[in-house]
Write a protein that holds these residues in place. Sequence first.
Motif, PDB file in Angstrom:
ATOM      1  N   THR B  10       0.859  -1.173   0.000  1.00 11.96           N
ATOM      2  CA  THR B  10       0.000   0.000   0.000  1.00 11.96           C
ATOM      3  C   THR B  10       0.897   1.225   0.000  1.00 11.96           C
ATOM      4  N   PHE B  11       0.567   2.185  -0.846  1.00 13.09           N
ATOM      5  CA  PHE B  11       1.416   3.363  -0.944  1.00 13.09           C
ATOM      6  C   PHE B  11       0.559   4.613  -0.996  1.00 13.09           C
ATOM      7  N   ALA B  12       0.887   5.569  -0.137  1.00 13.41           N
ATOM      8  CA  ALA B  12       0.124   6.816  -0.107  1.00 13.41           C
ATOM      9  C   ALA B  12       1.076   7.985  -0.316  1.00 13.41           C
ATOM     10  N   TYR B  13       0.561   9.000  -0.962  1.00 16.55           N
ATOM     11  CA  TYR B  13       1.361  10.189  -1.210  1.00 16.55           C
ATOM     12  C   TYR B  13       0.553  11.376  -0.724  1.00 16.55           C
ATOM     13  N   GLN B  16      -2.915  10.673   0.370  1.00 13.95           N
ATOM     14  CA  GLN B  16      -3.839  10.138  -0.629  1.00 13.95           C
ATOM     15  C   GLN B  16      -3.332   8.760  -1.043  1.00 13.95           C
ATOM     16  N   ILE B  17      -4.218   7.778  -0.957  1.00 17.18           N
ATOM     17  CA  ILE B  17      -3.787   6.415  -1.264  1.00 17.18           C
ATOM     18  C   ILE B  17      -3.696   6.232  -2.778  1.00 17.18           C
ATOM     19  N   ILE B  18      -2.499   5.871  -3.243  1.00 19.12           N
ATOM     20  CA  ILE B  18      -2.279   5.696  -4.683  1.00 19.12           C
ATOM     21  C   ILE B  18      -2.433   4.214  -5.033  1.00 19.12           C
ATOM     22  N   LEU B  19      -1.830   3.380  -4.203  1.00 22.83           N
ATOM     23  CA  LEU B  19      -1.889   1.939  -4.437  1.00 22.83           C
ATOM     24  C   LEU B  19      -2.377   1.269  -3.161  1.00 22.83           C
ATOM     25  N   GLU B  20      -3.286   0.317  -3.301  1.00 20.45           N
ATOM     26  CA  GLU B  20      -3.858  -0.302  -2.120  1.00 20.45           C
ATOM     27  C   GLU B  20      -3.802  -1.825  -2.237  1.00 20.45           C
ATOM     28  N   LYS B  42       0.086   3.300 -12.040  1.00 24.40           N
ATOM     29  CA  LYS B  42       1.043   2.477 -12.807  1.00 24.40           C
ATOM     30  C   LYS B  42       2.474   2.974 -12.633  1.00 24.40           C
ATOM     31  N   SER B  43       2.661   4.277 -12.844  1.00 21.08           N
ATOM     32  CA  SER B  43       4.020   4.831 -12.762  1.00 21.08           C
ATOM     33  C   SER B  43       4.571   4.727 -11.346  1.00 21.08           C
ATOM     34  N   THR B  44       3.676   4.924 -10.367  1.00 17.73           N
ATOM     35  CA  THR B  44       4.109   4.822  -8.974  1.00 17.73           C
ATOM     36  C   THR B  44       4.608   3.413  -8.674  1.00 17.73           C
ATOM     37  N   LEU B  45       3.869   2.412  -9.181  1.00 14.21           N
ATOM     38  CA  LEU B  45       4.293   1.034  -8.952  1.00 14.21           C
ATOM     39  C   LEU B  45       5.674   0.802  -9.574  1.00 14.21           C
ATOM     40  N   LEU B  46       5.885   1.341 -10.780  1.00  8.17           N
ATOM     41  CA  LEU B  46       7.201   1.204 -11.425  1.00  8.17           C
ATOM     42  C   LEU B  46       8.287   1.830 -10.569  1.00  8.17           C
ATOM     43  N   LYS B  47       8.008   3.044 -10.064  1.00  5.58           N
ATOM     44  CA  LYS B  47       9.009   3.746  -9.249  1.00  5.58           C
ATOM     45  C   LYS B  47       9.345   2.943  -7.992  1.00  5.58           C
ATOM     46  N   LEU B  48       8.339   2.298  -7.429  1.00  4.94           N
ATOM     47  CA  LEU B  48       8.588   1.490  -6.235  1.00  4.94           C
ATOM     48  C   LEU B  48       9.444   0.277  -6.582  1.00  4.94           C
ATOM     49  N   ILE B  49       9.136  -0.351  -7.731  1.00  7.48           N
ATOM     50  CA  ILE B  49       9.910  -1.522  -8.138  1.00  7.48           C
ATOM     51  C   ILE B  49      11.357  -1.130  -8.435  1.00  7.48           C
ATOM     52  N   LEU B  50      11.525   0.065  -9.011  1.00  9.22           N
ATOM     53  CA  LEU B  50      12.872   0.515  -9.382  1.00  9.22           C
ATOM     54  C   LEU B  50      13.634   1.108  -8.201  1.00  9.22           C
ATOM     55  N   ASN B 209      -5.807   0.228 -10.942  1.00  6.15           N
ATOM     56  CA  ASN B 209      -6.462   1.492 -10.658  1.00  6.15           C
ATOM     57  C   ASN B 209      -6.638   1.519  -9.144  1.00  6.15           C
ATOM     58  N   LYS B 210      -5.580   1.923  -8.487  1.00  2.00           N
ATOM     59  CA  LYS B 210      -5.457   1.860  -7.028  1.00  2.00           C
ATOM     60  C   LYS B 210      -5.365   0.411  -6.561  1.00  2.00           C
TER      61      LYS B 210
END
Lengths: 273, 254
Positions: B10-13, B16-20, B42-50, B209-210
């Motif tokens: 789960t990631f919030a910025y 605001q929750i971006i990924l849940e 989508k981009s946030t998930l990529l940034k987390l993976i990278l 989508n979240k």
Amino acid sequence: MLDMLQYEFIQNAIIAGVLVSFASGIIGSLIVVNRMVFLAGGIAHTSYGGIGLAVYFGFPIFLGASIFACGAALLMAFITLKNRNRIDTFIGLIWAIGMAIGIILIDLTPGYNVDLMSYLFGSILAVSDEDLYFMGGLLFVIVVIMSVWYRDILAVSYDSEYANLRSINVPFFYTLILVLSALTVVVAIKVVGLILVIALLTIPIYIAEKLSNTLASMMVYSGIISTFFTLLGLLLSYNYDLTSGATIIMVSGIGLILFFIVQQLVQYKNSVQ
Amino acid sequence: MPIIEIKNLTFAYHKQIILEDINLNVEKNDFLAIIGPNGGGKSTLLKLILGIENYKNGMIKILEQEPSKNLSKVGYVPQNTNINIDFPIKVIEVVMMGHVGHKRPLFGYKKEEISCAMGALAQVGMEKFAQNKIGSLSGGQRQRVMIARALCTHPEILILDEPTASIDVAGQKQIYDLLKLLNKTITILVVSHDISVILGYASKVAHINKNISYHDLSNTKTNFDNKDEHFCEVELLQMLNQGSDKSTKKGCSC
């Protein structure tokens, strides 16, 4: 014409012209490819504050200007790395405040009326031996840094996001580029003055960029083109008794226009064939 | 061993929750397409993976390690490859940026690094252009160079962010054909809007989508007949949810 070479101040001017041309060719290339021209302009004008400081406290002008310009570079690096929006506003602020500090400090200096014009438009004919050591030392440092960290600086300049992913310290190299720009601006002020320094850091570089395949060749071409413009401008200013800094820039400007014309003609010729 | 393993992420910025609650396993030799609306994460998930962004809740492992510890195992092709077109840089120099900067000589590049970069260029069919200026290439050719740069470190997985966003249709097909070829030896993760192309190539699809919904396409019939050769997301989801029930298909309005 050759008789002018017997004067020591002319010899110093020529050596200074070559040293500063190569320093500004290398650093100007970095400034242009990193789109920092306005930033470099800001540092140039802020360094006038350092000139005022040096005059007021009575220490060497180069030292004062260098310290002040480096301080401005660090401040701008800090701001631009923190907050990419409103960079231009901050640069404008630092630009104006730096100059204001310089002028007020010179006003406050008792019994000393420094020749403001020589800093605004340069005084390449008044280069001392110490100035030459400073310029030579700076060029040496720049060449060493560029040789050792060329690939990192190339990566940061071309694609900083990717460089960051390859664990290159982007903020460090960004700051390094700005500090080297600050020092180069200070020595370039001696040649063409702080008003015209941006022209020296962009005109030869613009021409070189069109001729180069690599950043390294762009730096070398910039240095050669800049040397040519500087020495030709120096010659004309000596013969016709014109302000050297302004003459150097006019020669560069006319050179750029001629380059444009030739470039268009070559393109036209290629398209006809 | 999965190449990428994500559990309960789960990631919030800014609150605001971006990924849940994202759960995702990328297995060896997968061709995973990540789709979803803009701002869907989508981009946030990529940034987390990278490893560009740090996460607090959940877990991401790349080859059983933290993302930031396995940089050389992940090849990344960023979205915008049209940056700095005027930059005086040769193709080979761009590719060599891919090397991670340890064990390097005092000046310039090592011979192995150059031969490695040439190998990567050969893999994408661009070795003839090694000495060309990057700005002289077409969009599709430049994208191949960026893929070569990502292949430079012999990664286990290649991650591409909108690889065909700025390329013409013919060039897009070439890029996906190339990815298909590379997929024989390397795992591929593509983020894309371009569902029509993705469908012919991807073996798995994740819609983000979240939240995430995950579909295995390897058993799905992908030659879904459509007149204009263009799928929209609605159609894809219909197809994925309802299998071969063609009666639900409606005209694409997007």
